[in-house]
Design an enzyme around this catalytic site. Structure first.
Site, PDB file in Angstrom:
ATOM      1  N   PHE A 162      44.344  35.702  25.995  1.00  0.00           N
ATOM      2  CA  PHE A 162      45.066  36.651  25.142  1.00  0.00           C
ATOM      3  C   PHE A 162      46.011  37.476  26.007  1.00  0.00           C
ATOM      4  O   PHE A 162      45.772  38.651  26.295  1.00  0.00           O
ATOM      5  CB  PHE A 162      44.068  37.558  24.404  1.00  0.00           C
ATOM      6  N   ASP A 209      35.233  29.712  40.115  1.00  0.00           N
ATOM      7  CA  ASP A 209      36.168  29.689  41.243  1.00  0.00           C
ATOM      8  C   ASP A 209      35.691  30.491  42.448  1.00  0.00           C
ATOM      9  O   ASP A 209      36.196  30.294  43.558  1.00  0.00           O
ATOM     10  CB  ASP A 209      37.536  30.223  40.812  1.00  0.00           C
TER      11      ASP A 209
END
EC number: 2.7.1.11
Length: 320
Positions: free
Chosen positions: A74, A128
């Site tokens: 978003f 990650d």
């Protein structure tokens, strides 16, 4: 005095997010707080899609991958008027604080809400392992297991066909997942974003290995460094060895979280509630030297440095 809080997951999903939500919910309820789950991250916050959670809302969630609250990109949340609507929605429900589980983009949203006067606590949820202020992130070790399993399978077929295999690993601008998987999977060559890459140098290293009698090899490379299919063609042309590239993709994000991620997520979720009850806001949670810590979320994003695990790379090179 904190009485009601919200919790959301944002950005890319990671194994252990459900365990983190569970930790937040159960700890909050134990302390007598009311808690609301926000569907689909900051988008749901803006669209006022929230639901009150109880202990049963998170039953049988600790072992589930993904996030039952959902997540969504978003980018419009960068706009102040969008964030103001989100804050009004939370205040309308009487929320006093928000726990955000996600990566660096999610932290940025929490930082901006904090700067607008709404206290947030950030939990690092990303495979990650690229979040400042923590040694490890929720989901990293589960993803590591997934990648190593794939490398093991590639080694079976590479050795059978005397082939060079390239495996592309997630991580964006952080090579931790690639490094760890390469060491655990016994990869012969490693390419990470923190170290300058030359395909000519890589080919020379591969040729040197062939000259020593190596009949197959695996190259682990972090995503976005180059087109791995083109790299495979180049290596095959230069070495005259069959070379294939495998992009693991989103399979790395899925699956039931491993024990370490379940424990880490549970501890961090409960710790977030402790911080809020102590009056802390605008903080992000981490684990350093196996101890839970918290940092100013603004400092974590703007000032803190995340060291490259150069010692891991040095170790890997000794084991080629």
């Amino acid at each position: 005095m904190i009485k009601k809080i919200g919790v959301l997951t944002s950005g890319g999903d990671a194994p252990g997010m459900n365990a983190a939500i569970r930790g937040v919910v159960r700890a909050a309820l134990t302390e007598g707080l009311e808690i609301f789950g926000v569907y689909d991250g900051y988008l749901g916050l803006y669209e006022d899609r929230m639901v009150q959670l109880d202990r049963y809302s998170v039953s049988d969630m600790i072992n589930r991958g993904g996030t039952f609250l959902g997540s969504a990109r978003f980018p419009e949340f960068r706009e102040e008027h969008i964030r103001q609507v989100a804050i009004e929605n939370m205040k309308k429900r009487g929320l006093d604080a928000l726990v955000v589980i996600g990566g660096d983009g999610s932290y940025m949203g929490a930082k901006r809400l904090t700067e607008m006067g709404f206290p947030c606590i950030g939990l690092p949820g990303t495979i990650d392992n690229d979040i400042k202020g923590t040694d490890y992130t929720i989901g990293f070790f589960t993803a590591l297991g997934t990648v190593v399993e794939a490398i093991d399978r590639l080694r079976d077929t590479s050795s059978s066909h005397q082939r060079i295999s390239i495996v592309e690993v997630m991580g964006r601008y952080c090579g931790d997942l690639t490094l760890a998987a390469a060491i655990a999977g016994g990869c012969e060559f490693i390419v990470v974003p923190e170290v300058e890459f030359s395909r000519e140098d890589l080919v020379n290293e591969i040729k040197a290995g062939i000259a020593k009698g190596k009949k197959h090899a695996i190259v682990a490379i972090t995503e976005h460094i180059c087109d791995v299919d083109e790299l495979a063609k180049y290596i095959e042309t230069e070495t005259k060895r069959e070379t294939r590239a495998t992009v693991l993709g989103h399979i790395q994000r899925g699956g039931s979280p491993g024990p370490y991620d379940r424990i880490l997520a549970s501890r961090m979720g409960a710790y977030a509630i402790d911080l809020l009850l102590q009056g802390h806001g605008g903080r992000c949670v981490g684990i350093q030297n196996e101890k839970l810590v918290h940092h100013d979320i603004v400092d974590a994003i703007e000032s803190m440095k995340r060291p490259f695990k150069g010692d891991w790379l040095d170790c890997a090179k000794k084991l080629y």
